[in-house]
Design an enzyme around this catalytic site. Sequence first.
Site, PDB file in Angstrom:
ATOM      1  N   LYS A  22       0.830  -1.201   0.000  1.00 22.75           N
ATOM      2  CA  LYS A  22       0.000   0.000   0.000  1.00 22.75           C
ATOM      3  C   LYS A  22       0.866   1.253   0.000  1.00 22.75           C
ATOM      4  O   LYS A  22       0.598   2.219  -0.728  1.00 22.75           O
ATOM      5  CB  LYS A  22      -0.907   0.021   1.235  1.00 22.75           C
ATOM      6  CG  LYS A  22      -1.836   1.234   1.280  1.00 22.75           C
ATOM      7  CD  LYS A  22      -2.439   1.473   2.637  1.00 22.75           C
ATOM      8  CE  LYS A  22      -1.492   2.248   3.540  1.00 22.75           C
ATOM      9  NZ  LYS A  22      -2.194   2.904   4.670  1.00 22.75           N
ATOM     10  N   ASN A  23       1.926   1.245   0.806  1.00 20.64           N
ATOM     11  CA  ASN A  23       2.763   2.432   0.945  1.00 20.64           C
ATOM     12  C   ASN A  23       3.608   2.711  -0.289  1.00 20.64           C
ATOM     13  O   ASN A  23       4.246   3.755  -0.376  1.00 20.64           O
ATOM     14  CB  ASN A  23       3.665   2.285   2.174  1.00 20.64           C
ATOM     15  CG  ASN A  23       2.887   2.368   3.470  1.00 20.64           C
ATOM     16  OD1 ASN A  23       1.762   2.882   3.508  1.00 20.64           O
ATOM     17  ND2 ASN A  23       3.454   1.857   4.544  1.00 20.64           N
ATOM     18  N   ARG A 131       1.695  14.444  12.955  1.00 24.15           N
ATOM     19  CA  ARG A 131       2.334  14.404  11.645  1.00 24.15           C
ATOM     20  C   ARG A 131       2.100  15.705  10.864  1.00 24.15           C
ATOM     21  O   ARG A 131       1.406  15.726   9.846  1.00 24.15           O
ATOM     22  CB  ARG A 131       1.844  13.189  10.850  1.00 24.15           C
ATOM     23  CG  ARG A 131       2.242  11.885  11.503  1.00 24.15           C
ATOM     24  CD  ARG A 131       2.207  10.711  10.543  1.00 24.15           C
ATOM     25  NE  ARG A 131       0.879  10.185  10.368  1.00 24.15           N
ATOM     26  CZ  ARG A 131       0.595   9.110   9.627  1.00 24.15           C
ATOM     27  NH1 ARG A 131       1.557   8.476   9.009  1.00 24.15           N
ATOM     28  NH2 ARG A 131      -0.631   8.671   9.519  1.00 24.15           N
TER      29      ARG A 131
END
Length: 430
Positions: A22-23, A131
């Site tokens: 996915k990343n 983040r």
Amino acid sequence: MDKIKIIGGQPLNGRISISGAKNAALPLMTAGILTEGTLRLEHVPHLTDVRTLGTLLGSLGIDVGYDERPLNGDLGAGDVWTLNGANINSQFAPYDLVSKMRASFWVLGPLLARFGQAKVSLPGGCAIGARPVDLYIKGLQAMGAEIEIDEGYVIAKAPKGGLVGATVRSKMVSVGVTHTLMMAATLANGETVLENSASEPEVKDLADCLIKMGARIEGAGTSTIRIQGVDSLMGATHRVLPDRIEAGSFAMAAAMTGGELTLCGVKHETIESALSVLRACGVHSEVNEDEILIRRNEERLLGTNVVTQVYPGFPTDLQAQFMSLMTTAKGDSDITETIFENRFMHVQELARFGADISLHGDKAIVHGVERLKGAPVMASDLRASAALIIAGLAAEGETTISRVYHLDRGFDRIEEKLSRCGALITREKE
């Protein structure tokens, strides 16, 4: 809303094909913005995050299509996506789409590089930490962009003639920032040097695809990446690399339950840090080209300490799964989280199985118990979902996991893969 039921105590035996990462798939899809040609992506995992990004890219005017693999086939084969950016007619990414998935914010760099402007919603907070996006903004500003934040949107404009190459040193290693700035730099004027960049395999995979598209990139996979800007990029075909987090999660599931599990289609060097820790626990592993055999010895695993680190260290995305594994290990295990704050929310849910875990700031101390007992639990985030499945597979009796929509964001049909290897696991409607 779906829930997952597990009857624990069954060893895992068989073979599991690892899906695309996915990343890696998400930034690769975003790279479709950079070209008028067609980008064909193979081995794309079947995930809600992938479909969410596909919807956003379609809203920009990209012609998006995908072929879904059959349900009765190889569960790791992946889907095929095609993205054609010849008719992009919008540089606006609205809040209602970006807020569903933080990686949607990555469209900022490619839009700015190709069209000279972009308006992208701030992604908002995250369950595992804030983040902030300041590193993205400072990097693009160093390349000449004028950026303002207004009513929750980042409004960016490139200088006349386009972005300009620059040396950008990030104050912290960030995969998302590296993805975004590397894509932006491919169409900038001159050379861009990204220092203190992320070296994760997914960054290298994106760079390999961009190079196929005509980009000039050196050093991807190291802390310093050099990009020589080009006038335009073309279409290409690229296969998404295997998901190292999925592979590590299944390896830990096999170590937790016993049996003998072969992981197929793996780049073993990408999960060496996890394999090293598993060997220290007493787990047997054999590497053979693109396969890894995981076998737990009959003896109880040994408590082992781990500290999450940026690649090639032990990944934060396997921290919850490893904690689950250590709940029944002999002795104590110290697990220190250095990447994200608030990434111990799974501790309270693991305690419902009978796990004995104490928290001390950024460290969790797991006091191993002899056995876990099934319980109703609730997933708090993507990786915590996998940790609860691992615990449920080994626990005595029945486990019910709710809020499994988190799971569907990053694990490709995990319950089907596990059931083919002997797990008593089903998905049901609540």
